[in-house]
Design an enzyme around this catalytic site. Structure first.
Site, PDB file in Angstrom:
ATOM      1  N   GLU A  66    -155.640   5.683 -58.010  1.00  0.00           N
ATOM      2  CA  GLU A  66    -155.086   4.758 -59.000  1.00  0.00           C
ATOM      3  C   GLU A  66    -156.023   3.596 -59.328  1.00  0.00           C
ATOM      4  O   GLU A  66    -156.164   3.205 -60.490  1.00  0.00           O
ATOM      5  CB  GLU A  66    -153.730   4.206 -58.519  1.00  0.00           C
ATOM      6  CG  GLU A  66    -152.585   5.210 -58.588  1.00  0.00           C
ATOM      7  CD  GLU A  66    -152.607   6.265 -57.491  1.00  0.00           C
ATOM      8  OE1 GLU A  66    -153.395   6.111 -56.535  1.00  0.00           O
ATOM      9  OE2 GLU A  66    -151.852   7.248 -57.575  1.00  0.00           O
ATOM     10  N   HIS A  79    -139.890   6.503 -55.658  1.00  0.00           N
ATOM     11  CA  HIS A  79    -139.830   7.067 -57.012  1.00  0.00           C
ATOM     12  C   HIS A  79    -138.775   6.382 -57.860  1.00  0.00           C
ATOM     13  O   HIS A  79    -138.245   6.971 -58.786  1.00  0.00           O
ATOM     14  CB  HIS A  79    -139.548   8.578 -56.967  1.00  0.00           C
ATOM     15  CG  HIS A  79    -140.670   9.356 -56.356  1.00  0.00           C
ATOM     16  ND1 HIS A  79    -140.759   9.592 -55.007  1.00  0.00           N
ATOM     17  CD2 HIS A  79    -141.761   9.923 -56.908  1.00  0.00           C
ATOM     18  CE1 HIS A  79    -141.854  10.281 -54.755  1.00  0.00           C
ATOM     19  NE2 HIS A  79    -142.481  10.491 -55.886  1.00  0.00           N
TER      20      HIS A  79
END
Ligand SMILES: Cc1ncc(C[n+]2csc(CCOP(=O)(O)OP(=O)(O)O)c2C)c(N)n1
Ligand SMILES: [Mg+2]
Length: 807
Positions: free
Chosen positions: A529, A596
C-alpha cells in the site's frame, strides 16, 4: 553564482596537461572548488546556528565528492528524491545557489530568496520549482527536477519509485509520445539518495522490491557513513552492508533485478566511472541500479543538536579525518593531476571567500524585510509617543537577530495599551497588524490546497443527465462506465492497485478495462500500500493522472504515513512549487468484521489536511467526484461504500462528464424538527430511521455532507439548523472522531450554537473495531434503532409532554 561558469581557472602544470586535457583539468578543479565551497557552507552554517541566527542545521559535509559525480550524469528531464545531505548535488546541478542555501538556513519566507520552500522547511530540504506562477506545470523534460524533500527517513522512497515508473510508461505507452513537455520518450532517470541507517526502514525495502519487479530507471545511491546519528552500522543492517544484504536483488543473465555497484565515497575517479556506468544501465536499459557509496564521513557530526565525539571512538574520528573525501581529492589533485599546492590553496581560498560572501548577502536579504517592517512599525509607535509605547519601541529596536514575530508581538502589546484611545496612530497600528496578518498568512498558511484556476473547488458543475433510455444498473457499473470514459478521454489517466488489472478490482469497477486499454493503463500491483501511493505521487508529480487504489479502507493505515508526510503537504511545503494531483480510490465503512468494515475517518481527517476527503453515499456520486477531481490539480481520497456496488442506481447518460462539486452537501430528506448530518453508507441507515421517526411525528431533515474536506462551504447545515433548532451528527467512526469534527465545524465555525434549543448530539460507532457478521456489525456500528432512539431522546428533551419515554 553558477558552478562551472564563474570560477577562475588556474593554470595546470605542464605535466598535468600531458596526463589530462586542459578541459579535464579545468573540470577537476571546478569540482574540487565546488566541494570546498560546499564544505565551507556547512562549516559556516553550523556557526550561524551557534550564533543564534538559525534554529537548527544539518549539513552535507563528508558527502561532497560522490554528489558531484552523481550530478555529472543527471540530465535535463531527470528527477531527484533525496534527503538532507544533498546540498553539493543541488549546487552541482545549478539548482541551488549558495545564497539560497543560507536563505533556507535562516528560514527566509520569500520564495525568490528560498525557492525550495519559502522558509517553511528546515535547512537541507531541497526542491525545484516545477510550477509556474499560475500553478501550471513547466516543461519538466527540459528542467533538472528535484521533488520536495521531507524529513522522515526513507519517505523519499515511495515517491522515487513513482517518478521512475513514469519513465517506463512514457517509453512503453506509445500514446504518450506527444507529451514532450513531460518526457523525452521515457529517457529520464529518477535519482534517489538515502543514508545507510535509513535503509532499515520498511519503505526502503518495499520500494526497492517494487523497482526490481517493475524494472524502472531508478538510480539509488546510499550514502554510507556507517552511522545513523549515534547508532553504528551493526544495529542497522544485516552483514553491516546494504549491498551485501541486497545481493539477491542482483540481476543475472536469466533473471531480472537490480545492478548493484559499490564504490568508496572519497575516490573521485572511481565515483565518476561508477556513476557513468550506472547511468548507462539505468537510462538505456531501464534497469534499476543501486550504488552503495561506502567509506563516507561526517566531519561535523550528525547535526547541530550534538557532537559526535560523544559516540564515535578516537580511532573512528581519526579514520574519518584521514578518509575525508575533500582531503583525499586534494591529495590526488596534487599527486596525480600535478597541480601545485599553492594553486590548490588559492582555489580553496577563493571557494571559501565565495561561501562567506554568499552568507553575508543572504543574511542581509533576510534582515532587510524584517527591518523594513520594523521601521514602519517603529515610526507608528514613535508617533504615538507615550512613554509606555516608546518603551516597547526601544525594546523592539534592540532585539538581537529580530524576526517577524518580534514585530507582531510589539505591535499587539502596544495595541493593548492603547485600548479605548481613538487616535489616528492607533488606527495606523491596527492597519499595520491586519496587514501583517495577511502577509503572515500568505507566508505560513497559504497553498495547503490548490489556489490556482484548476483548484477542485473551481471545477464547473455539470449536472447528471437522465433520459428515458437511462438504465438501472448495479452501482459498480456506473463507476466502470465513468472509468472507461476517463481512460478513453485522457491518455495520462491510469489506474493501478492490488487486483485492479486482470480482474478489474475486487468489485469490478475496472472490469474489462485492462483488455480495452492495456496493462500499462489498468494495472495490477504487489501488495504494498505504501508504495502504491508513492507510485501515484511520483506519477502525479510528473504530470500524469493516476488513480491509485487501496483495496480496503482498513489497509489505508499502511499508506497513511506517506500520505500524511508526503502527499498532503507537497504543495504546502513547496509553497506551490510542486503538486501531485493524485486520486486515491478506496472502499470502506461497511462490510464484515474487524479489518473489512472500518471507518477511521477521524484518523484520516486529522492527518491528511491538504488532501480532499470525499465520502460519496453511492456510486453515482462517486463517479461525479472522479470526474471533478480529474479536472483539477488537487489530490483527493474517494471512499466508496463497500456495500454499495450491487445496489441499483440509474446510470447518468453523461456518466463520463457530470461533476459533483466539493463541499456542497445535499439535503436528501427535508424536515422541520431535527437536522441529521451524516455521509457515506450511514445515509441509508439514517434515512431508514428518519422514516420510522416520521411515523411518530418527528420530522427529520437529513443532510449528506458528501465531502468531509472541504466541509459545507456554503453553510447549508446552518440554514437547516436555523429552521429545526436541533442537530445530530451521525457516522460510523469512533466517538470523538469525524462526528466531533463535524460538530466543531457546524457549532463553532458556522455558529449554529446560537440557534439550538436542545443538546447537540453525536451518534457513532463503538470505541472498538467492528465485530464480524451481521450481529457484529449491528452491535458495533450505529443501527437504525439506535438512530431512532437517540433522535427520539432529543425530541423528548424539547417536548417531554409530547414524547413519553420509549421504555
Ligand atoms: C522516520 C524517522 N525516524 C527518525 C528520524 C530522526 N533521524 C533523522 S536523521 C536520522 C539518522 C539517519 O541516518 P542515515 O540514514 O545513516 O543518514 P545520515 O544522517 O547518516 O546521512 C534519524 C534517526 C527521522 N528523521 N525520521
Ligand atoms: Mg549514516
Amino acid at each position: 553564482m553558477l558552478y562551472h561558469q564563474t570560477f577562475s581557472i588556474l593554470s595546470a602544470t605542464k605535466e598535468a596537461r600531458v596526463k589530462f586535457s586542459q578541459a579535464k583539468v579545468k573540470e577537476i578543479l571546478a569540482d574540487f572548488r565546488l566541494a570546498v565551497e560546499s564544505r565551507e557552507a556547512s562549516l559556516i552554517g553550523r556557526k550561524e546556528v551557534f550564533m543564534g541566527k538559525a534554529k537548527f542545521g544539518i549539513f552535507g559535509d563528508g558527502k561532497e565528492i560522490a554528489q558531484i559525480a552523481m550530478a555529472k550524469v543527471f540530465r535535463a528531464g531527470d528527477f531527484r528524491a533525496g534527503y538532507y545531505r544533498d546540498q553539493t548535488f543541488m549546487f552541482a546541478i545549478n539548482e541551488l545557489t549558495m545564497e539560497q542555501y543560507f536563505a533556507q538556513l535562516y528560514a527566509h519566507p520569500d520564495v525568490e530568496a528560498e525557492p525550495a520552500s519559502a522558509g517553511r522547511q528546515m535547512n537541507g530540504h531541497y526542491a525545484t520549482r516545477m510550477l509556474d506562477d499560475q500553478g501550471k506545470l513547466k516543461r519538466l523534460s527540459e528542467l533538472k527536477n528535484s521533488s520536495g524533500d521531507i524529513s522522515p527517513t526513507a519517505a523519499q522512497m515511495p515517491r522515487l519509485l513513482g517518478m521512475a515508473y513514469a519513465s517506463k510508461l512514457f517509453r512503453q505507452n506509445t500514446h504518450l509520445s506527444e507529451y514532450t513537455d513531460l518526457s523525452n520518450e521515457g529517457n529520464e532517470i529518477a535519482f534517489g539518495t538515502i543514508g545507510n541507517a535509513s535503509t532499515s526502514e520498511g519503505m526502503f525495502f518495499e520500494a526497492m522490491n517494487a523497482a526490481g519487479v517493475l524494472q524502472v530507471p531508478m538510480l539509488m545511491s546510499v550514502w554510507d557513513d556507517e552511522y545513523g546519528i549515534s547508532v553504528p552500522q551493526e544495529f542497522h543492517t544485516t552483514k553491516q552492508s546494504i549491498s551485501k544484504a541486497l545481493a539477491g536483488f542482483q540481476r543475472t543473465e536469466t533473471e531480472k533485478g537490480f545492478e548493484i555497484l559499490t564504490v568508496n565515497g572519497w575516490d573521485y575517479t572511481a565515483l565518476i566511472e561508477t556513476y557513468q556506468k550506472a547511468e548507462k544501465i539505468c537510462r538505456e536499459e531501464h534497469v534499476p541500479v543501486l550504488v552503495h557509496v561506502k567509506e563516507m564521513t561526517q566531519p561535523q557530526g550528525h547535526s547541530t543538536s550534538g557532537s559526535h565525539e560523544r559516540y564515535k571512538s578516537a580511532e573512528r574520528l581519526a579514520w574519518e579525518v584521514e578518509h575525508d573525501c575533500i582531503k583525499k581529492m586534494r591529495e590526488w589533485i596534487i599527486e596525480e593531476v600535478l597541480i601545485l599546492p599553492e594553486e590548490v590553496e588559492a582555489i580553496e581560498k577563493e571557494a571559501k571567500q565565495a561561501a562567506k560572501l554568499a552568507r553575508e548577502n543572504s543574511w542581509k536579504a533576510f534582515m532587510r524585510d524584517i527591518k523594513a517592517d520594523q521601521r514602519i512599525l517603529a515610526d507608528i509607535l514613535e508617533r504615538i509617543g507615550s512613554e509606555d509605547i516608546l518603551d516597547i519601541r526601544q525594546t523592539l529596536l534592540k532585539t538581537i537577530n529580530p524576526v517577524h514575530l518580534d514585530n507582531v508581538k510589539a505591535a499587539k502589546k502596544a495595541l493593548r495599551l492603547l485600548l479605548g484611545r481613538d487616535t489616528e496612530e492607533r488606527s495606523q497600528l491596527i492597519e499595520w497588524v491586519s496587514n501583517s496578518e495577511k502577509i503572515n498568512h500568505d507566508r505560513y498558511s497559504s497553498h495547503l490546497y490548490s489556489e490556482t484556476e484548476d483548484s477542485a473547488l473551481r471545477v464547473d458543475v455539470i449536472n447528471a443527465v437522465y433520459s428515458d433510455s437511462s438504465t438501472i444498473v448495479d452501482g459498480r457499473e456506473v463507476l466502470r462506465a465513468c472509468f472507461d470514459a476517463a481512460l478513453e478521454r485522457d491518455p495520462l489517466v491510469l489506474a493501478f492497485g492490488e487486483d485492479v488489472g486482470k480482474i478489474g478490482d475486487v468489485n469490478q469497477g475496472f472490469a474489462g478495462l485492462q483488455d480495452k486499454y492495456g496493462d500499462l493503463r489498468v494495472t495490477d500491483t504487489g501488495i504494498r500500500e505504501c508504495t502504491i501511493i508513492g507510485q501515484g505521487i511520483g506519477l502525479a508529480i510528473r504530470g500524469m493522472r493516476p488513480i491509485a487504489e487501496i483495496q480496503y479502507l482498513d489497509y489505508f493505515i499502511y499508506a497513511l504515513q506517506i500520505l500524511s508526510d508526503d502527499l498532503a503537504c507537497i504543495r504546502y511545503r513547496t509553497k506551490s512549487g510542486q503538486r501531485a494531483p493524485l486520486i486515491i480510490r478506496t472502499r470502506g465503512h461497511r462490510l464484515e468484521g474487524v479489518w473489512h468494515a472500518g471507518s477511521p475517518m477521524g484518523m484520516i481527517l486529522n492527518s491528511l489536511r491538504g488532501i480532499y476527503l470525499l465520502v460519496p453515499r453511492n456510486m453515482t456520486q462517486a463517479a461525479g467526484f472522479y470526474n471533478t477531481m480529474l479536472k483539477s490539480d488537487d489530490p483527493a481520497i474517494i471512499i466508496e461504500c463497500l456495500n454499495g456496488y450491487r445496489m441499483k442506481e440509474r446510470k447518468p447518460d453523461n456518466v463520463g462528464e457530470f461533476t459533483v462539486p466539493l463541499g456542497v452537501p445535499e439535503v436528501i430528506k427535508s424536515g422541520d424538527d431535527v437536522t441529521i448530518v451524516t455521509y457515506g453508507s450511514m445515509c441509508r441507515i439514517v434515512m431508514e430511521a428518519a422514516e420510522d421517526l416520521e411515523r411518530v411525528g418527528i420530522s427529520c431533515e437529513v443532510i449528506d455532507i458528501q465531502t468531509l474536506l472541504p466541509f459545507d462551504i456554503h453553510h447549508t447545515i446552518l440554514d437547516s439548523v436555523k429552521k429545526t433548532s436541533r442537530v445530530v451528527f451521525a457516522d460510523e467512526d469512533v466517538p470523538g472522531g469525524a462526528s466531533a469534527f463535524m460538530m466543531q465545524k457546524v457549532l463553532e465555525e458556522q455558529g449554529a450554537y446560537q440557534y439550538l434549543d436542545a443538546k447537540p448530539i453525536t451518534i457513532t460507532g463503538k470505541e472498538h473495531r467492528p465485530a464480524y457478521a451481521s450481529d457484529g456489525d449491528y452491535f458495533s456500528k450505529p443501527n437504525p434503532e439506535e438512530v431512532f432512539e437517540k433522535i427520539y431522546g432529543v425530541m423528548m428533551e424539547v417536548d417531554p409532554g409530547r414524547f413519553s419515554p420509549l421504555y
